[in-house]
Design a protein around this motif. Structure first.
Motif, mmCIF file in Angstrom:
data_model
loop_
_atom_site.group_PDB
_atom_site.id
_atom_site.type_symbol
_atom_site.label_atom_id
_atom_site.label_comp_id
_atom_site.label_asym_id
_atom_site.label_seq_id
_atom_site.Cartn_x
_atom_site.Cartn_y
_atom_site.Cartn_z
ATOM 1 N N LEU A 3 9.213 -19.788 -17.640
ATOM 2 C CA LEU A 3 9.339 -21.244 -17.822
ATOM 3 C C LEU A 3 8.358 -21.772 -18.856
ATOM 4 N N SER A 4 7.148 -21.256 -18.837
ATOM 5 C CA SER A 4 6.164 -21.660 -19.835
ATOM 6 C C SER A 4 6.634 -21.258 -21.226
ATOM 7 N N LEU A 5 7.168 -20.043 -21.333
ATOM 8 C CA LEU A 5 7.691 -19.576 -22.621
ATOM 9 C C LEU A 5 8.880 -20.410 -23.085
ATOM 10 N N CYS A 6 9.700 -20.866 -22.143
ATOM 11 C CA CYS A 6 10.835 -21.728 -22.517
ATOM 12 C C CYS A 6 10.349 -23.044 -23.112
ATOM 13 N N ALA A 7 9.327 -23.635 -22.511
ATOM 14 C CA ALA A 7 8.776 -24.876 -23.050
ATOM 15 C C ALA A 7 8.197 -24.635 -24.443
ATOM 16 N N GLY A 8 7.458 -23.546 -24.603
ATOM 17 C CA GLY A 8 6.903 -23.209 -25.910
ATOM 18 C C GLY A 8 7.986 -22.924 -26.937
ATOM 19 N N THR A 9 9.030 -22.256 -26.501
ATOM 20 C CA THR A 9 10.154 -21.963 -27.392
ATOM 21 C C THR A 9 10.799 -23.251 -27.877
ATOM 22 N N ALA A 10 10.957 -24.208 -26.981
ATOM 23 C CA ALA A 10 11.551 -25.489 -27.372
ATOM 24 C C ALA A 10 10.706 -26.177 -28.438
ATOM 25 N N ARG A 24 4.830 -20.170 -34.461
ATOM 26 C CA ARG A 24 4.771 -19.010 -33.561
ATOM 27 C C ARG A 24 4.397 -19.429 -32.145
ATOM 28 N N LEU A 25 4.860 -18.617 -31.219
ATOM 29 C CA LEU A 25 4.600 -18.803 -29.797
ATOM 30 C C LEU A 25 3.460 -17.872 -29.400
ATOM 31 N N LYS A 26 2.344 -18.446 -28.930
ATOM 32 C CA LYS A 26 1.233 -17.630 -28.435
ATOM 33 C C LYS A 26 1.366 -17.563 -26.918
ATOM 34 N N TRP A 27 1.747 -16.393 -26.449
ATOM 35 C CA TRP A 27 1.927 -16.180 -25.024
ATOM 36 C C TRP A 27 0.668 -16.602 -24.292
ATOM 37 N N PRO A 28 0.721 -17.282 -23.148
ATOM 38 C CA PRO A 28 1.936 -17.731 -22.491
ATOM 39 C C PRO A 28 2.273 -19.194 -22.751
ATOM 40 N N GLU A 101 15.764 -29.362 -23.258
ATOM 41 C CA GLU A 101 16.992 -29.320 -22.464
ATOM 42 C C GLU A 101 17.889 -28.171 -22.917
ATOM 43 N N ARG A 102 18.040 -27.990 -24.226
ATOM 44 C CA ARG A 102 18.880 -26.894 -24.737
ATOM 45 C C ARG A 102 18.350 -25.535 -24.281
ATOM 46 N N VAL A 103 17.049 -25.336 -24.362
ATOM 47 C CA VAL A 103 16.458 -24.052 -23.975
ATOM 48 C C VAL A 103 16.593 -23.832 -22.474
ATOM 49 N N LEU A 104 16.407 -24.862 -21.672
ATOM 50 C CA LEU A 104 16.534 -24.714 -20.217
ATOM 51 C C LEU A 104 17.983 -24.428 -19.811
ATOM 52 N N VAL A 105 18.940 -24.962 -20.552
ATOM 53 C CA VAL A 105 20.350 -24.638 -20.296
ATOM 54 C C VAL A 105 20.588 -23.148 -20.570
ATOM 55 N N VAL A 106 20.015 -22.639 -21.644
ATOM 56 C CA VAL A 106 20.140 -21.209 -21.943
ATOM 57 C C VAL A 106 19.486 -20.387 -20.833
ATOM 58 N N LEU A 117 14.424 -14.019 -28.632
ATOM 59 C CA LEU A 117 13.853 -15.181 -29.308
ATOM 60 C C LEU A 117 12.341 -15.225 -29.099
ATOM 61 N N TRP A 118 11.896 -14.971 -27.859
ATOM 62 C CA TRP A 118 10.451 -14.941 -27.592
ATOM 63 C C TRP A 118 9.766 -13.908 -28.467
ATOM 64 N N ASN A 119 10.375 -12.736 -28.594
ATOM 65 C CA ASN A 119 9.774 -11.676 -29.398
ATOM 66 C C ASN A 119 9.771 -12.017 -30.877
ATOM 67 N N GLU A 120 10.806 -12.686 -31.335
ATOM 68 C CA GLU A 120 10.861 -13.120 -32.730
ATOM 69 C C GLU A 120 9.757 -14.136 -33.024
ATOM 70 N N LEU A 121 9.458 -14.999 -32.062
ATOM 71 C CA LEU A 121 8.460 -16.050 -32.236
ATOM 72 C C LEU A 121 7.031 -15.604 -31.895
ATOM 73 N N SER A 122 6.876 -14.458 -31.259
ATOM 74 C CA SER A 122 5.585 -14.045 -30.704
ATOM 75 C C SER A 122 4.486 -13.923 -31.765
ATOM 76 N N TRP A 123 3.408 -14.647 -31.546
ATOM 77 C CA TRP A 123 2.246 -14.623 -32.435
ATOM 78 C C TRP A 123 1.339 -13.442 -32.111
ATOM 79 N N LEU A 124 1.401 -12.928 -30.888
ATOM 80 C CA LEU A 124 0.489 -11.866 -30.470
ATOM 81 C C LEU A 124 0.970 -10.467 -30.825
ATOM 82 N N THR A 125 2.220 -10.315 -31.194
ATOM 83 C CA THR A 125 2.728 -8.983 -31.527
ATOM 84 C C THR A 125 1.949 -8.417 -32.711
#
Length: 177
Positions: A3-10, A24-28, A101-106, A117-125
């Motif tokens: 859920l945290s990643l979904c918010a960050g993804t949005a 980029r998304l920095k987990w978490p 809303e779009r991400v939560l629907v997914v 998508l998370w892996n594509e956006l991941s800043w820590l990789t």
């Protein structure tokens, strides 16, 4: 962690649509823009209503860090610092909520679409990190984000799944030719 990643993804998707630079998304629960933190996310349950979850999004919009201490300017940024433009806060909020809303629907209908998508956006990789959690300290190199939202670290003992913790990114070592 999902859920945290979904918010960050949005947030990432909204910022990408605005073409502000490398998002980029920095987990978490953080979002980085051009290698600096622009957003933090916090999820909390509501004790009086366990079926609800509050998602707090702290996005640096018009609060310039131009006069902040140098150490902070090196680590954080805002939309206005990146573009020189003042943003309409209502418009930003509406666009972020629509993307959330779009991400939560997914997440509800096609959750298998999110991990790529998370892996594509991941800043820590590829980054060397230290994770501190209730169990202790773990050091490793980020290798991705699992389907359930856990951070995957390559450690000296093998791949370790991290479901929560505080992340410290270590400075990059010298390049080996």
């Amino acid at each position: 962690p999902a859920l945290s990643l979904c918010a960050g993804t949005a947030v990432c998707l909204a910022l990408q649509r605005w073409q502000l630079g490398d998002v980029r998304l920095k987990w978490p629960n953080d979002v980085f823009l051009n290698e600096r933190k622009v957003c933090g996310i916090l999820l909390e349950s509501v004790p009086t209503c366990p079926a609800r979850l509050v998602i707090g999004v702290g996005l640096n919009v018009n609060n310039s860090l131009g006069q902040a201490p140098a150490e902070l300017r090196e680590r954080a940024t805002s939309l206005t610092d990146e573009t020189g433009v003042a943003y309409d806060l209502e418009t930003v909020l509406i666009e972020l909520l629509q993307e959330l809303e779009r991400v939560l629907v997914v997440l509800a209908s096609q959750p298998q679409d999110l991990p790529p998508l998370w892996n594509e956006l991941s800043w820590l990789t590829g980054k060397e990190v230290i994770i501190t959690d209730a169990v202790g300290v773990c050091r490793g190199r980020g290798i991705g984000i699992a389907e359930d939202g856990a951070l995957l670290l390559q450690t000296s003992a093998g791949v370790r799944r991290i479901i929560s913790g505080s992340v410290t990114v270590l400075p990059a070592g010298p390049e080996v030719a």
